[in-house]
Design a protein around this motif. Structure first.
Motif, PDB file in Angstrom:
ATOM      1  N   ILE A  64       0.836  -1.204   0.000  1.00  0.00           N
ATOM      2  CA  ILE A  64       0.000   0.000   0.000  1.00  0.00           C
ATOM      3  C   ILE A  64       0.873   1.257   0.000  1.00  0.00           C
ATOM      4  O   ILE A  64       0.376   2.359  -0.211  1.00  0.00           O
ATOM      5  CB  ILE A  64      -0.968   0.006   1.202  1.00  0.00           C
ATOM      6  N   VAL A  65       2.169   1.062   0.240  1.00  0.00           N
ATOM      7  CA  VAL A  65       3.167   2.103   0.025  1.00  0.00           C
ATOM      8  C   VAL A  65       4.397   1.424  -0.576  1.00  0.00           C
ATOM      9  O   VAL A  65       4.914   0.466  -0.006  1.00  0.00           O
ATOM     10  CB  VAL A  65       3.572   2.822   1.326  1.00  0.00           C
ATOM     11  N   SER A  66       4.829   1.886  -1.723  1.00  0.00           N
ATOM     12  CA  SER A  66       5.968   1.262  -2.407  1.00  0.00           C
ATOM     13  C   SER A  66       6.923   2.345  -2.917  1.00  0.00           C
ATOM     14  O   SER A  66       6.892   3.483  -2.444  1.00  0.00           O
ATOM     15  CB  SER A  66       5.468   0.394  -3.572  1.00  0.00           C
ATOM     16  N   ASN A  67       7.756   1.996  -3.873  1.00  0.00           N
ATOM     17  CA  ASN A  67       8.698   2.949  -4.462  1.00  0.00           C
ATOM     18  C   ASN A  67       8.604   2.904  -5.985  1.00  0.00           C
ATOM     19  O   ASN A  67       8.204   1.895  -6.563  1.00  0.00           O
ATOM     20  CB  ASN A  67      10.139   2.612  -4.049  1.00  0.00           C
ATOM     21  N   ARG A  68       8.949   3.998  -6.593  1.00  0.00           N
ATOM     22  CA  ARG A  68       9.089   4.041  -8.042  1.00  0.00           C
ATOM     23  C   ARG A  68      10.296   4.902  -8.368  1.00  0.00           C
ATOM     24  O   ARG A  68      10.835   5.604  -7.500  1.00  0.00           O
ATOM     25  CB  ARG A  68       7.832   4.611  -8.697  1.00  0.00           C
ATOM     26  N   THR A  69      10.732   4.846  -9.608  1.00  0.00           N
ATOM     27  CA  THR A  69      11.904   5.627 -10.024  1.00  0.00           C
ATOM     28  C   THR A  69      11.498   7.060 -10.369  1.00  0.00           C
ATOM     29  O   THR A  69      10.542   7.277 -11.112  1.00  0.00           O
ATOM     30  CB  THR A  69      12.578   4.980 -11.244  1.00  0.00           C
ATOM     31  N   GLY A  70      12.210   8.017  -9.807  1.00  0.00           N
ATOM     32  CA  GLY A  70      11.957   9.426 -10.094  1.00  0.00           C
ATOM     33  C   GLY A  70      13.228  10.105 -10.561  1.00  0.00           C
ATOM     34  O   GLY A  70      14.337   9.570 -10.416  1.00  0.00           O
ATOM     35  N   TYR A  71      13.072  11.294 -11.133  1.00  0.00           N
ATOM     36  CA  TYR A  71      14.215  12.071 -11.626  1.00  0.00           C
ATOM     37  C   TYR A  71      14.436  13.269 -10.713  1.00  0.00           C
ATOM     38  O   TYR A  71      13.538  14.096 -10.526  1.00  0.00           O
ATOM     39  CB  TYR A  71      13.964  12.556 -13.048  1.00  0.00           C
ATOM     40  N   ASN A  72      15.633  13.351 -10.140  1.00  0.00           N
ATOM     41  CA  ASN A  72      16.002  14.474  -9.289  1.00  0.00           C
ATOM     42  C   ASN A  72      17.056  15.335  -9.968  1.00  0.00           C
ATOM     43  O   ASN A  72      17.968  14.814 -10.618  1.00  0.00           O
ATOM     44  CB  ASN A  72      16.538  13.983  -7.946  1.00  0.00           C
ATOM     45  N   VAL A  73      16.939  16.640  -9.808  1.00  0.00           N
ATOM     46  CA  VAL A  73      17.863  17.583 -10.439  1.00  0.00           C
ATOM     47  C   VAL A  73      18.809  18.155  -9.380  1.00  0.00           C
ATOM     48  O   VAL A  73      18.356  18.707  -8.370  1.00  0.00           O
ATOM     49  CB  VAL A  73      17.099  18.732 -11.126  1.00  0.00           C
ATOM     50  N   TYR A  74      20.108  18.018  -9.625  1.00  0.00           N
ATOM     51  CA  TYR A  74      21.125  18.506  -8.700  1.00  0.00           C
ATOM     52  C   TYR A  74      21.976  19.593  -9.360  1.00  0.00           C
ATOM     53  O   TYR A  74      22.235  19.547 -10.561  1.00  0.00           O
ATOM     54  CB  TYR A  74      22.067  17.373  -8.270  1.00  0.00           C
ATOM     55  N   ILE A  75      22.412  20.551  -8.544  1.00  0.00           N
ATOM     56  CA  ILE A  75      23.409  21.530  -8.979  1.00  0.00           C
ATOM     57  C   ILE A  75      24.722  21.161  -8.300  1.00  0.00           C
ATOM     58  O   ILE A  75      24.769  20.964  -7.083  1.00  0.00           O
ATOM     59  CB  ILE A  75      23.010  22.965  -8.597  1.00  0.00           C
TER      60      ILE A  75
END
Length: 300
Positions: A64-75
């Motif tokens: 009921i709570v899982s993970n997925r792939t996301g895109y993070n932007v770093y400087i």
């Protein structure tokens, strides 16, 4: 008369050719190795690879709570970049990344109304912020912004008040988050692929910017006991002080409430590490994994 003009023309042409030739000799022969090494040089940065949190399961073993792939932007920090250049990168990112507000009120509690700066928190909280950040309690929002523009080299002729506010808030947050050569700054999380595509297609506008895939929390049933399941967010200054000895850093994420907070020690995994390779111009050309992250434990 014509002969004289031709002579002058040929002399000027010859001088120009000699100057260009001398410059080419300087670039290719005299200092060829220097410029070749500079263009081929690579900078390697260490980055933390976030571990997936454990899943939260119901009594039937359904996530009921899982993970997925996301895109993070770093400087990424670059000693050769001026403050003005960094401000430009922040501005370009702010235009392309339409993410939700990344800042809490304690970063910069100022807004723009009718083309004027004003504090939007209650008077007592504004005074507290001013005292914490080294301002007099009677300083106006305009005076604070003038001071920040001077401190961070923000061009008030080039940007609008709202753009200046966004740049200043980001610069303050960078300091709070320990932005340095060893610690990249998380500019935005879980960005849509469309925005990532724009950043990659217009890479020349985003030197020292890197996009990293990381696990983000996924709530497939958002109406199912959200207050019970809780949420995850970036660690606050107070939470960091309370959990620093447990391996958290100022850029860590932590369970904020509900099960996510109550079972934080079980759900939290062990972060890994990687390297980002950059060209001399500040553009990312590769990512390598040094230590694989270890996922957290699932609970039910």
């Amino acid at each position: 008369m014509k002969t004289r003009r031709y002579i002058i023309f040929y002399v000027l042409f010859a001088l120009t050719a000699l100057m260009i030739g001398a410059r080419l000799i300087n670039l290719q022969i005299a200092n060829g190795n220097y410029y070749r090494e500079k263009s081929n040089s690579r900078t390697v940065r260490s980055v933390e690879l976030v571990a997936p949190r454990g899943e939260i399961l119901d009594r039937n073993g359904r996530a009921i709570v899982s993970n997925r792939t996301g895109y993070n932007v770093y400087i990424l920090s670059n000693r050769e970049r001026t403050s003005t250049q960094l401000n430009k990168v922040i501005h370009n990112l702010s235009k392309k990344v339409k993410s939700k507000s990344r800042f809490s009120d304690d970063v910069l509690p100022i807004s723009v109304n009718d083309d004027k700066y004003e504090f939007y928190t209650v008077k007592e909280e504004s005074r507290k912020w001013k005292k914490t950040n080294g301002y007099n309690e009677n300083d106006s929002a305009q005076k604070v912004m003038d001071s920040l523009c001077e401190k961070y080299g923000i061009d008030t002729e080039k940007y609008t008040k709202k753009q200046i506010l966004a740049i200043a808030a980001t610069r303050i947050d960078m300091v709070k988050r320990g932005f340095s050569m060893a610690s990249p700054y998380l500019f935005a999380e879980d960005i849509p692929i469309e925005e990532i595509s724009v950043i990659k297609e217009q890479a020349e506008k985003f030197p020292d910017v890197s996009v990293i895939t990381q696990p983000v929390r996924n709530y497939p049933y958002p109406t199912l006991g959200a207050h019970v399941l809780g949420r995850v967010g970036m660690i606050s200054a107070q939470e960091y002080e309370e959990n620093e000895d447990d391996g958290y850093n100022i850029n860590s994420h932590i369970g904020k409430d509900g099960i996510e907070k109550y079972l934080e020690k079980h759900l939290r995994g062990e972060n890994g590490s990687g390297r980002i390779e950059q060209t001399a111009g500040g553009y990312s050309v590769g990512h390598n994994v040094e230590k694989e992250p270890i996922a957290g434990k699932s609970v039910n």
